[in-house]
Design a protein around this motif. Structure first.
Motif, short mmCIF file in Angstrom:
data_model
loop_
_atom_site.label_atom_id
_atom_site.label_comp_id
_atom_site.label_asym_id
_atom_site.label_seq_id
_atom_site.Cartn_x
_atom_site.Cartn_y
_atom_site.Cartn_z
N UNK A 1 0.84 -1.20 0.00
CA UNK A 1 0.00 0.00 0.00
C UNK A 1 0.87 1.25 0.00
N UNK A 2 1.90 1.29 0.83
CA UNK A 2 2.79 2.45 0.88
C UNK A 2 3.59 2.57 -0.41
N UNK B 1 -3.57 16.11 8.11
CA UNK B 1 -2.48 16.60 7.27
C UNK B 1 -2.68 18.08 7.02
N UNK B 2 -1.65 18.85 7.33
CA UNK B 2 -1.75 20.30 7.18
C UNK B 2 -0.55 20.83 6.41
N UNK B 3 -0.77 21.99 5.79
CA UNK B 3 0.30 22.69 5.08
C UNK B 3 0.61 23.98 5.83
N UNK C 1 -3.81 10.14 11.35
CA UNK C 1 -2.41 10.50 11.56
C UNK C 1 -1.50 9.52 10.83
N UNK C 2 -1.83 8.23 10.91
CA UNK C 2 -1.03 7.23 10.18
C UNK C 2 -1.04 7.52 8.69
N UNK C 3 -2.22 7.88 8.16
CA UNK C 3 -2.32 8.19 6.74
C UNK C 3 -1.51 9.44 6.39
N UNK D 1 3.30 11.95 3.94
CA UNK D 1 4.50 12.79 4.06
C UNK D 1 5.75 11.98 3.72
N UNK D 2 5.81 10.74 4.20
CA UNK D 2 6.95 9.88 3.87
C UNK D 2 7.03 9.62 2.37
#
Length: 511
Positions: free
Chosen positions: A25-26, A55-57, A358-360, A365-366
Motif C-alpha cells: 500500500x505504501x 495533514x496540514x500545510x 495521523x497514520x495516513x 509525508x513519507x
C-alpha cells in the motif's frame, strides 16, 4: 508434531502476507507520487489535505475539537455509569472487550520519543521557474511571422526578416554573424544586402515579443528586456549590472557586484530579485506551439551549468507546501498516553479515528519525501551520464543511455526510473527538455564501438541538409560521408535511420 509445524508455517505465511499488504500500500502511494509531474503533485497534495484533517500545510491555524475529549471526560464517564447500571452482564462484557480492543489499536501512539514527520516543500524558485506553452495550431515561427505581417516593411525587408527569423536558435537568439547572413542571403535568395541593411531589419525584430528575441548574445538579450522597462532607478541599476558587471552576473558573484556598486542590503535584494526575472531564453518562453489545446509545462528540475564546468540542479518545489501532522491531532494522541486509564469508550473511539488519520498523514509525508529523493538521484545520474550535453548543449553529445543505465547507477528499480522519466521536464542552460530527451539507444559497430543512435541521426540529417539538391546523395554515399565523420555504419542502417527521420530516397529529393 507435523501438524504443529504446519500450523507454525501457516501463521508465518499469514504474518508475511499481512506485512506484504502493508508495504505494498505504501509502495503504491510512493509509485503514484513519483510518476506525477510537479503541478499534478501540488493538486494531489491539496486533495490529500482536503480529505485528511490530520495533514496540514504551513502553520496550523485552527484547533480541532473532539467530542468526548478530556474536558468532557467527567460527563461522559457519568453517562457510561448510568447506562451500565441497567445493562446485563453480556452487554457489559462486550463493552469491556471493545475497550480492550481500542486500547490495543491505540497502543504506541503519542510516544514522546517520536517526532511527527514534516515535509519542507518550497525552495524559493518561484522567480526562476519557467513555464513553457505547448499546443497544436500555431508554431514559434508562425507567431513571429504574425508580428511581421503587422509591421510596416518593404518587400525586400520582409524577405530579410523572414530569413533572420528562420536563422534563430531554439532559445530565440541569433548566433550567426551578419557577415554569414549577408553571404547566405546572396547565395540562397539572390539578395545582396549589406550588414547595415540587415542590422536595420534586425533592430525591428528586437521590438517583437517576447522581449530579447533576435539578440546576438545573452548580454544583448537581457539589455533589450531591461530597455523596455519604465524609467526608474532600478532600471538604471539593472542596466549597469548587465553592462559593466556581466561576467560577475553570469557567475552569480552577487557580493562582488553589491560591493562594487556600493549597494545597501535592501537595494541589492530588490535589484537581484528583478535581475533573476529576466529571461535568457525568450524563444523557449514562447514554447514549441501555441493553439487551442494550450496547457502549461512547468519544469520539475532546474539545472545550472556554470562557465567553469560546474553543473548543479535543484528540484522545482516552489509550489509544494510544507507538510506536517496537525498539532491538535498530535495533542490528542499525547492525551491518550497520559490519561488512557480514565478515558471513556466514546473518547477512545474518537482517538482511533485520529490515529488512522495521523497514520495516513505520516504515510503521505513519507511518500512525498521518497519522491523527492527518487527524483534527485535519478536527475543526478542523468547529468553524470550525459555531462557533455549539459556542458555544450549539442544534441550530438548525447551518449547512448537507456533506462537500465540509470537504474544501475541509482540502485532504483527499472520501473521506478521509467515513472520518473515520464512527464517530467528539466530546464537547462540550453532550453527545457523532457527527461526522455536524454535517453537514446546505442548502435554497436563491427569493431565493438558503441555509438548513440541520436548522434548518427543528427550527423545523417546534417549531411543531407548540406547536399546539392540537384545531385542528392545515395545511401551508399551517405554511408561513406558518415564514416568520415566517425560513424562507420552499414548502408542498410543508413536507410533505416533515414526512413525514421522521414527523409525520402535520393531520387525523390532531387530538385
Amino acid at each position: 508434531m507435523g501438524e504443529k509445524i504446519g500450523q507454525i508455517q501457516e501463521q508465518r505465511q499469514a504474518q508475511q502476507l499481512k506485512l506484504g499488504q502493508t508495504i505494498s500500500h505504501q509502495q503504491l502511494l510512493q509509485a503514484s507520487l513519483v510518476e506525477l509531474p510537479i503541478m499534478q503533485l501540488v493538486d494531489r497534495i491539496n486533495t490529500e489535505i482536503n480529505d485528511n484533517p490530520a495533514l496540514e500545510a504551513e502553520s496550523p491555524t485552527d484547533a480541532m475539537e473532539f467530542v468526548g475529549g478530556s474536558d468532557d471526560s467527567s460527563e461522559a464517564s457519568g453517562d457510561f455509569e448510568i447506562l451500565g447500571s441497567d445493562e446485563d452482564f453480556s452487554a457489559q462484557k462486550e463493552r469491556e472487550d471493545r475497550m480492550s480492543a481500542l486500547d490495543e489499536a491505540l497502543a504506541g501512539i503519542g510516544r514522546d520519543d517520536e517526532e511527527l514527520p514534516v515535509y519542507h516543500g518550497g525552495n524559493n524558485l518561484s522567480e526562476e521557474k519557467e513555464e513553457m506553452v505547448y499546443g497544436e495550431s500555431e508554431s514559434f515561427y508562425d507567431q513571429l511571422m504574425t508580428q511581421v505581417s503587422e509591421t510596416a516593411l518593404t518587400d525586400r525587408q520582409r524577405e530579410i526578416m523572414e530569413y533572420l527569423i528562420g536563422s534563430l536558435d531554439d532559445d530565440g537568439l541569433l548566433r550567426k554573424s551578419l557577415d554569414v547572413i549577408s553571404d547566405e542571403l546572396a547565395i540562397y535568395h539572390n539578395i545582396d544586402a549589406t550588414n547595415e541593411e540587415i542590422e536595420k531589419v534586425l533592430s525591428v525584430l528586437h521590438d517583437f515579443d517576447p522581449a530579447g528575441i533576435g539578440a546576438r548574445s545573452l548580454q544583448e538579450c537581457l539589455l533589450i528586456q531591461i530597455s523596455r522597462r519604465d524609467k526608474s532607478q532600478l532600471k538604471t541599476l539593472m542596466h549597469k549590472v548587465v553592462s559593466d558587471f556581466f561576467d560577475e552576473f553570469t557567475k552569480k558573484h552577487w557580493d562582488k557586484i553589491r560591493s562594487s556598486m556600493s549597494l545597501s542590503d535592501e537595494q541589492a535584494k530588490a535589484l537581484f530579485g528583478e535581475l533573476r526575472k529576466l529571461n535568457p531564453r525568450p524563444g523557449a518562453s514562447m514554447g514549441e506551439t501555441l493553439g487551442r489545446s494550450v496547457h502549461q509545462i512547468t519544469p520539475d528540475f532546474i539545472v545550472d551549468t556554470q562557465d567553469d564546468g560546474t553543473i548543479t540542479f535543484v528540484l522545482n518545489n516552489s509550489e509544494v507546501p510544507e507538510l506536517h501532522v496537525s498539532q491538535s491531532f498530535a495533542d490528542s494522541m499525547k492525551e491518550y498516553q497520559e490519561n488512557k486509564e480514565h478515558l471513556t469508550l466514546q473518547t477512545k473511539e474518537a482517538l482511533l479515528y485520529i490515529k488512522k488519520k495521523v497514520d495516513a498523514a505520516q504515510g503521505f509525508i513519507d511518500a512525498v519525501k521518497v519522491r523527492r529523493h527518487t527524483l534527485s538521484v535519478t536527475m543526478k545520474a542523468i547529468i553524470s551520464l550525459q555531462r557533455q550535453f549539459f556542458l555544450d548543449g549539442d544534441e550530438a553529445s548525447l551518449r547512448p543511455m537507456i533506462l537500465k543505465d540509470v537504474a544501475e547507477k541509482t540502485g532504483l528499480d527499472l520501473s521506478t526510473v521509467s515513472r520518473v522519466s515520464n512527464s517530467k521536464y528539466a530546464q537547462t542552460r540550453w532550453g527545457t527538455f523532457p527527461l526522455r530527451f536524454f535517453f537514446s539507444d546505442g548502435y554497436v559497430t563491427e569493431s565493438g564501438e558503441e555509438l548513440s543512435t541520436r548522434q548518427i541521426k543528427v550527423a545523417l540529417k546534417d549531411i543531407i541538409d548540406s547536399e546539392d539538391s540537384r545531385h542528392p546523395l545515395s545511401d551508399d554515399a551517405i554511408k561513406k560521408a558518415l564514416a568520415e565523420k566517425g560513424f562507420p555504419i552499414a548502408r542498410r542502417t543508413v536507410a533505416k535511420y533515414r526512413e525514421l527521420l522521414g527523409i525520402p530516397i535520393a531520387r525523390l529529393r532531387k530538385s
